[in-house]
Scaffold this active site. Structure first.
Site, mmCIF file in Angstrom:
data_model
loop_
_atom_site.group_PDB
_atom_site.id
_atom_site.type_symbol
_atom_site.label_atom_id
_atom_site.label_comp_id
_atom_site.label_asym_id
_atom_site.label_seq_id
_atom_site.Cartn_x
_atom_site.Cartn_y
_atom_site.Cartn_z
ATOM 1 N N HIS A 97 44.468 61.736 42.351
ATOM 2 C CA HIS A 97 43.189 61.092 42.083
ATOM 3 C C HIS A 97 43.397 59.704 41.486
ATOM 4 O O HIS A 97 44.163 59.546 40.545
ATOM 5 C CB HIS A 97 42.361 61.974 41.147
ATOM 6 C CG HIS A 97 40.970 61.509 40.952
ATOM 7 N ND1 HIS A 97 40.329 61.626 39.758
ATOM 8 C CD2 HIS A 97 40.088 60.915 41.799
ATOM 9 C CE1 HIS A 97 39.113 61.125 39.867
ATOM 10 N NE2 HIS A 97 38.943 60.693 41.101
ATOM 11 N N HIS B 78 39.477 37.864 47.583
ATOM 12 C CA HIS B 78 40.753 38.132 48.238
ATOM 13 C C HIS B 78 41.902 38.093 47.223
ATOM 14 O O HIS B 78 42.841 38.892 47.311
ATOM 15 C CB HIS B 78 40.995 37.126 49.358
ATOM 16 C CG HIS B 78 42.183 37.424 50.203
ATOM 17 N ND1 HIS B 78 42.326 38.600 50.907
ATOM 18 C CD2 HIS B 78 43.304 36.702 50.460
ATOM 19 C CE1 HIS B 78 43.471 38.586 51.554
ATOM 20 N NE2 HIS B 78 44.090 37.450 51.300
ATOM 21 N N TYR C 177 41.166 38.455 56.669
ATOM 22 C CA TYR C 177 40.668 39.355 55.635
ATOM 23 C C TYR C 177 40.498 40.797 56.101
ATOM 24 O O TYR C 177 39.670 41.533 55.557
ATOM 25 C CB TYR C 177 39.366 38.811 55.032
ATOM 26 C CG TYR C 177 39.526 37.420 54.503
ATOM 27 C CD1 TYR C 177 40.246 37.182 53.338
ATOM 28 C CD2 TYR C 177 39.010 36.323 55.188
ATOM 29 C CE1 TYR C 177 40.430 35.898 52.856
ATOM 30 C CE2 TYR C 177 39.179 35.032 54.715
ATOM 31 C CZ TYR C 177 39.894 34.824 53.555
ATOM 32 O OH TYR C 177 40.076 33.560 53.084
ATOM 33 N N ALA C 178 41.263 41.233 57.077
ATOM 34 C CA ALA C 178 41.204 42.611 57.559
ATOM 35 C C ALA C 178 42.120 43.479 56.697
ATOM 36 O O ALA C 178 43.197 43.898 57.112
ATOM 37 C CB ALA C 178 41.594 42.678 59.036
#
Length: 128
Positions: free
Chosen positions: A20, A95, A117-118
């Protein structure tokens, strides 16, 4: 032999070790990979495999409680942004913040995606 889900043995093993709140990055081919962070590089030519294809495959086998994408994607890559938002409820960060978060990742999966920005940071959830 595994019949369903993630069949890439390196990714399957890495995801099985997540707990987690651990962070997973799915990256385009240009995102800097921080020193010391495990990277599984799936790229084999520009654009292949695509970011969205890998994201979909990972999400079929990974419980994400949150996702983080660069706000710059809205202007620079709305097609990929739309594909992300169809699969993940993502919050926007800069970013630069995304690159800083990637330094805390347990794993980075590098795709062949060559559009701006992928990238996404996924925070591991729990299945109960």
């Amino acid at each position: 032999m595994k019949k369903h889900g993630m069949i890439n043995r390196d990714i399957a093993a890495a995801l099985a070790a997540f707990g987690h709140t651990d962070l997973l990055v799915i990256a385009d081919c240009g995102l800097p990979i921080p020193k010391g962070i495990q990277c599984i590089d799936l790229s084999y030519r520009i654009g292949e495999p695509s970011f969205l294809t890998v994201l979909q495959a990972v999400l079929e086998d990974f419980q994400a409680e949150a996702g983080f994408i660069a706000r710059e994607i809205t202007e620079e890559n709305p097609e990929v942004e739309s594909g992300i938002l169809e699969q993940v409820n993502a919050a926007y960060i800069t970013h630069d913040e995304l690159k800083k978060m990637s330094k805390e990742a347990k794993l980075i999966i590098r795709t062949g995606e060559a559009t701006p920005y992928a990238n996404i940071v996924l925070r591991s959830g729990v299945i109960f």
